[in-house]
Write a protein that holds these residues in place. Structure first.
Motif, PDB file in Angstrom:
ATOM      1  N   VAL A 158       0.874  -1.176   0.000  1.00 34.96           N
ATOM      2  CA  VAL A 158       0.000   0.000   0.000  1.00 34.96           C
ATOM      3  C   VAL A 158       0.910   1.225   0.000  1.00 34.96           C
ATOM      4  CG1 VAL A 158      -1.789   1.315   1.193  1.00 34.96           C
ATOM      5  CG2 VAL A 158      -1.807  -1.187   1.307  1.00 34.96           C
ATOM      6  N   LEU A 159       0.901   1.974  -1.093  1.00 34.91           N
ATOM      7  CA  LEU A 159       1.705   3.198  -1.152  1.00 34.91           C
ATOM      8  C   LEU A 159       0.991   4.277  -0.349  1.00 34.91           C
ATOM      9  CD1 LEU A 159       2.570   3.204  -4.937  1.00 34.91           C
ATOM     10  CD2 LEU A 159       4.179   2.955  -3.040  1.00 34.91           C
ATOM     11  N   ASP A 160       1.723   4.945   0.510  1.00 41.88           N
ATOM     12  CA  ASP A 160       1.111   6.004   1.319  1.00 41.88           C
ATOM     13  C   ASP A 160       1.358   7.361   0.665  1.00 41.88           C
ATOM     14  OD1 ASP A 160       0.083   7.736   3.144  1.00 41.88           O
ATOM     15  OD2 ASP A 160       0.954   6.724   4.888  1.00 41.88           O
ATOM     16  N   GLY A 161       0.329   7.883   0.038  1.00 42.08           N
ATOM     17  CA  GLY A 161       0.444   9.172  -0.638  1.00 42.08           C
ATOM     18  C   GLY A 161      -0.265  10.269   0.132  1.00 42.08           C
ATOM     19  N   GLY A 162      -0.576  10.034   1.404  1.00 40.62           N
ATOM     20  CA  GLY A 162      -1.272  11.044   2.200  1.00 40.62           C
ATOM     21  C   GLY A 162      -2.756  11.074   1.866  1.00 40.62           C
ATOM     22  N   PRO A 163      -3.506  11.967   2.510  1.00 40.72           N
ATOM     23  CA  PRO A 163      -4.940  12.082   2.236  1.00 40.72           C
ATOM     24  C   PRO A 163      -5.173  12.576   0.814  1.00 40.72           C
ATOM     25  CG  PRO A 163      -4.303  13.418   4.156  1.00 40.72           C
ATOM     26  CD  PRO A 163      -3.033  12.947   3.508  1.00 40.72           C
ATOM     27  N   CYS A 164      -6.208  12.032   0.146  1.00 41.72           N
ATOM     28  CA  CYS A 164      -6.473  12.410  -1.244  1.00 41.72           C
ATOM     29  C   CYS A 164      -6.933  13.864  -1.339  1.00 41.72           C
ATOM     30  CB  CYS A 164      -7.553  11.500  -1.824  1.00 41.72           C
ATOM     31  SG  CYS A 164      -7.056   9.772  -1.835  1.00 41.72           S
ATOM     32  N   ARG A 165      -6.439  14.567  -2.350  1.00 42.62           N
ATOM     33  CA  ARG A 165      -6.718  15.997  -2.489  1.00 42.62           C
ATOM     34  C   ARG A 165      -8.190  16.280  -2.813  1.00 42.62           C
ATOM     35  NH1 ARG A 165      -6.820  18.886  -7.100  1.00 42.62           N
ATOM     36  NH2 ARG A 165      -5.743  17.309  -8.336  1.00 42.62           N
ATOM     37  N   VAL A 166      -8.791  15.469  -3.682  1.00 45.12           N
ATOM     38  CA  VAL A 166     -10.175  15.731  -4.107  1.00 45.12           C
ATOM     39  C   VAL A 166     -11.172  15.060  -3.153  1.00 45.12           C
ATOM     40  CG1 VAL A 166     -11.872  15.395  -5.948  1.00 45.12           C
ATOM     41  CG2 VAL A 166      -9.508  16.010  -6.514  1.00 45.12           C
ATOM     42  N   GLY A 167     -10.998  13.773  -2.917  1.00 42.10           N
ATOM     43  CA  GLY A 167     -11.815  13.099  -1.912  1.00 42.10           C
ATOM     44  C   GLY A 167     -13.019  12.339  -2.427  1.00 42.10           C
ATOM     45  N   VAL A 168     -13.488  12.625  -3.652  1.00 42.41           N
ATOM     46  CA  VAL A 168     -14.536  11.792  -4.272  1.00 42.41           C
ATOM     47  C   VAL A 168     -14.041  11.351  -5.657  1.00 42.41           C
ATOM     48  CG1 VAL A 168     -16.492  12.803  -3.028  1.00 42.41           C
ATOM     49  CG2 VAL A 168     -15.789  13.775  -5.223  1.00 42.41           C
ATOM     50  N   GLU A 169     -14.647  10.286  -6.173  1.00 43.31           N
ATOM     51  CA  GLU A 169     -14.173   9.653  -7.396  1.00 43.31           C
ATOM     52  C   GLU A 169     -14.283  10.583  -8.601  1.00 43.31           C
ATOM     53  OE1 GLU A 169     -16.460   8.652  -5.368  1.00 43.31           O
ATOM     54  OE2 GLU A 169     -15.885   6.716  -4.535  1.00 43.31           O
ATOM     55  N   SER A 170     -13.522  10.197  -9.652  1.00 42.98           N
ATOM     56  CA  SER A 170     -13.432  11.020 -10.856  1.00 42.98           C
ATOM     57  C   SER A 170     -14.782  11.186 -11.564  1.00 42.98           C
ATOM     58  CB  SER A 170     -12.444  10.364 -11.833  1.00 42.98           C
ATOM     59  OG  SER A 170     -12.877   9.060 -12.170  1.00 42.98           O
ATOM     60  N   THR A 171     -14.893  12.261 -12.305  1.00 39.31           N
ATOM     61  CA  THR A 171     -15.982  12.457 -13.265  1.00 39.31           C
ATOM     62  C   THR A 171     -15.829  11.389 -14.348  1.00 39.31           C
ATOM     63  OG1 THR A 171     -15.840  14.843 -12.921  1.00 39.31           O
ATOM     64  CG2 THR A 171     -16.960  14.099 -14.930  1.00 39.31           C
ATOM     65  N   ILE A 172     -16.936  10.732 -14.716  1.00 42.17           N
ATOM     66  CA  ILE A 172     -16.860   9.763 -15.823  1.00 42.17           C
ATOM     67  C   ILE A 172     -17.663  10.282 -17.008  1.00 42.17           C
ATOM     68  CG2 ILE A 172     -17.289   7.401 -16.601  1.00 42.17           C
ATOM     69  CD1 ILE A 172     -17.047   6.431 -13.788  1.00 42.17           C
ATOM     70  N   LEU A 173     -16.986  10.375 -18.157  1.00 37.14           N
ATOM     71  CA  LEU A 173     -17.608  10.877 -19.377  1.00 37.14           C
ATOM     72  C   LEU A 173     -17.453   9.827 -20.474  1.00 37.14           C
ATOM     73  CD1 LEU A 173     -18.844  13.576 -20.606  1.00 37.14           C
ATOM     74  CD2 LEU A 173     -16.577  13.895 -21.611  1.00 37.14           C
ATOM     75  N   ALA A 174     -18.572   9.406 -21.054  1.00 35.01           N
ATOM     76  CA  ALA A 174     -18.522   8.440 -22.156  1.00 35.01           C
ATOM     77  C   ALA A 174     -18.517   9.181 -23.477  1.00 35.01           C
ATOM     78  CB  ALA A 174     -19.714   7.489 -22.074  1.00 35.01           C
ATOM     79  N   LEU A 175     -17.553   8.819 -24.337  1.00 40.49           N
ATOM     80  CA  LEU A 175     -17.457   9.433 -25.670  1.00 40.49           C
ATOM     81  C   LEU A 175     -17.682   8.369 -26.732  1.00 40.49           C
ATOM     82  CD1 LEU A 175     -14.336  11.726 -25.102  1.00 40.49           C
ATOM     83  CD2 LEU A 175     -16.729  12.436 -25.254  1.00 40.49           C
ATOM     84  N   THR A 176     -18.591   7.459 -26.470  1.00 37.27           N
ATOM     85  CA  THR A 176     -18.792   6.323 -27.368  1.00 37.27           C
ATOM     86  C   THR A 176     -20.124   6.391 -28.113  1.00 37.27           C
ATOM     87  OG1 THR A 176     -19.533   5.151 -25.393  1.00 37.27           O
ATOM     88  CG2 THR A 176     -17.319   4.681 -26.154  1.00 37.27           C
ATOM     89  N   GLY A 177     -20.908   7.399 -27.829  1.00 34.90           N
ATOM     90  CA  GLY A 177     -22.203   7.514 -28.508  1.00 34.90           C
ATOM     91  C   GLY A 177     -22.272   8.808 -29.292  1.00 34.90           C
ATOM     92  N   PRO A 178     -23.464   9.132 -29.785  1.00 36.59           N
ATOM     93  CA  PRO A 178     -23.633  10.348 -30.584  1.00 36.59           C
ATOM     94  C   PRO A 178     -23.342  11.620 -29.791  1.00 36.59           C
ATOM     95  CG  PRO A 178     -25.755   9.277 -30.135  1.00 36.59           C
ATOM     96  CD  PRO A 178     -24.693   8.346 -29.670  1.00 36.59           C
ATOM     97  N   ARG A 179     -23.592  11.576 -28.478  1.00 39.38           N
ATOM     98  CA  ARG A 179     -23.319  12.767 -27.664  1.00 39.38           C
ATOM     99  C   ARG A 179     -22.540  12.376 -26.425  1.00 39.38           C
ATOM    100  NH1 ARG A 179     -27.720  16.657 -25.858  1.00 39.38           N
ATOM    101  NH2 ARG A 179     -25.778  17.553 -25.109  1.00 39.38           N
TER     102      ARG A 179
END
Ligand code: TXA
Ligand code: MG
Length: 331
Positions: A158-179
């Motif tokens: 387990v790499l210890d990188g300190g407390p996470c800066r953002v704290g919630v998971e990434s934005t997920i954007l799908a670019l596989t459809g028409p929009r």
């Protein structure tokens, strides 16, 4: 190279799991091209194998190793937001294991903005498949200690990188459809995406769009103590009701504990009234409130402004579906 980075890279090469700090939450990482190693992730988390994982890469140059083609929009978004809390869903190359994509024809990719994660990815030279390093359905970890406590025995390093800066998971954007489709709100907000895309991404009812995406299940990110959401303005009355009915609640609110509760047995945690700071500590707070082992965690809803959407989304999913219902008001 740091010794722990070196050990993490060796573990990946051997097909073992690592705890990987990122700017959002800690990941449970394995070599994305090693199906057996990826299966270990699912076993450790207790997560259904049909749920796809995000592949972490060192930079946009690596996109072509996992995506069949890279749309111009993806290149522009990568240039603007990577390294950073944005995951792009693209059409996968045929060599990407089914274990990673959950059998889908698409793959999620992101470059995390954390020096230790980037050091590992560069030295490893491949993609690292990593979901959040928590057991399925539970609260995502934002410190190395959370990872050790929950999955310690299953992880080689387990790499210890300190407390996470953002704290919630990434934005997920799908670019596989028409929009472009926003599958999960995160720190990269729709307005920022729109500046690059020239249009706001569609934000469909997430359950309809990605039934196989665990971060989008209605109940997720949940503490073991039942969590109830209560709309701003009704919170203090709700606390009084719970006291009167003998429910031992702990409160998470954006205002101070009112005088009216005197010395009643109601622990009260004040959260910041600013979305970034709220998100930063949200999961650590939920963990410590959960550890109090009260009957209920009563949480005040957050404002409906777009900047609060990542927090509002996580709170709604942390809510016990049989309680409250304040989460259904579109926040
Ligand atoms: O910030 C983050 O994204 C963190 C850090 C570790 O990078 N990772 C994370 O992973 O939150 P996880 O597995 O807990 O959530 C990933 C989400 C899931 O909801 C998954 O279903 C979705 O991404 N996902 C991954 N690949 C997908 C795909 N091809 N299509 C649709 N959704 C996908
Ligand atoms: Mg997760």
């Amino acid at each position: 190279m740091r010794d722990d980075v070196k050990r993490a890279v060796e573990a990946l090469r051997r097909g073992q799991l690592i705890g990987l700090p990122t700017e959002t939450v800690y990941g449970l990482g394995a070599d994305a091209m090693n199906p057996e190693a990826v299966r270990r992730i699912f076993a450790a988390k207790g997560r259904p194998e049909s749920h796809p994982l995000i592949v972490h890469i060192a930079g946009p140059d690596e996109l072509g190793r996992f995506a069949r083609y890279v749309p111009a929009a993806a290149e522009r978004l990568a240039a603007r937001f990577w390294p950073g809390p944005l995951t792009l869903i693209l059409t996968r190359r045929s060599g990407v294991p089914n274990e990673v994509t959950g059998g889908l024809e698409t793959v999620g990719l992101r470059v995390p903005d954390h020096p230790l994660a980037l050091a590992v990815l560069r030295a490893f030279g491949g993609g690292v498949a990593a979901p959040s390093a928590n057991r399925f359905g539970r609260i995502s970890p934002t410190t190395a200690e959370h990872v050790r406590a929950e999955l310690g025995e299953k992880v080689a390093v387990v790499l210890d990188g300190g407390p996470c800066r953002v704290g919630v998971e990434s934005t997920i954007l799908a670019l596989t459809g028409p929009r472009p489709l926003l599958l999960r709100p995160g720190a990269v907000l729709p307005a920022a995406l729109a500046e690059v895309l020239g249009e706001e991404p569609e934000a469909p009812g997430q359950l309809d769009v990605a039934p196989r995406a665990p971060g989008t299940l209605a109940s997720h990110y949940a503490p073991s103590t039942p969590l109830e959401l209560c709309v701003e303005g009704r919170l203090d009355d709700r606390v009084a009701e719970l006291i009167a009915s003998g429910v031992r609640a702990v409160v998470l609110a954006r205002h101070e504990r009112p005088m009216r509760f005197g010395d009643a047995d109601v622990p009260w945690e004040r959260a910041p009234d600013e979305p970034g700071a709220y998100a930063h500590d949200l999961y650590a707070r939920l963990r410590s409130l959960d550890a109090l082992a009260r009957d209920r965690i009563l949480v005040e809803t957050v404002p409906s402004a777009p900047a609060w959407s990542p927090v509002a989304d996580r709170l709604r999913r942390a809510e016990n579906p049989t309680l409250g219902g304040a989460g259904d008001d579109g926040l």
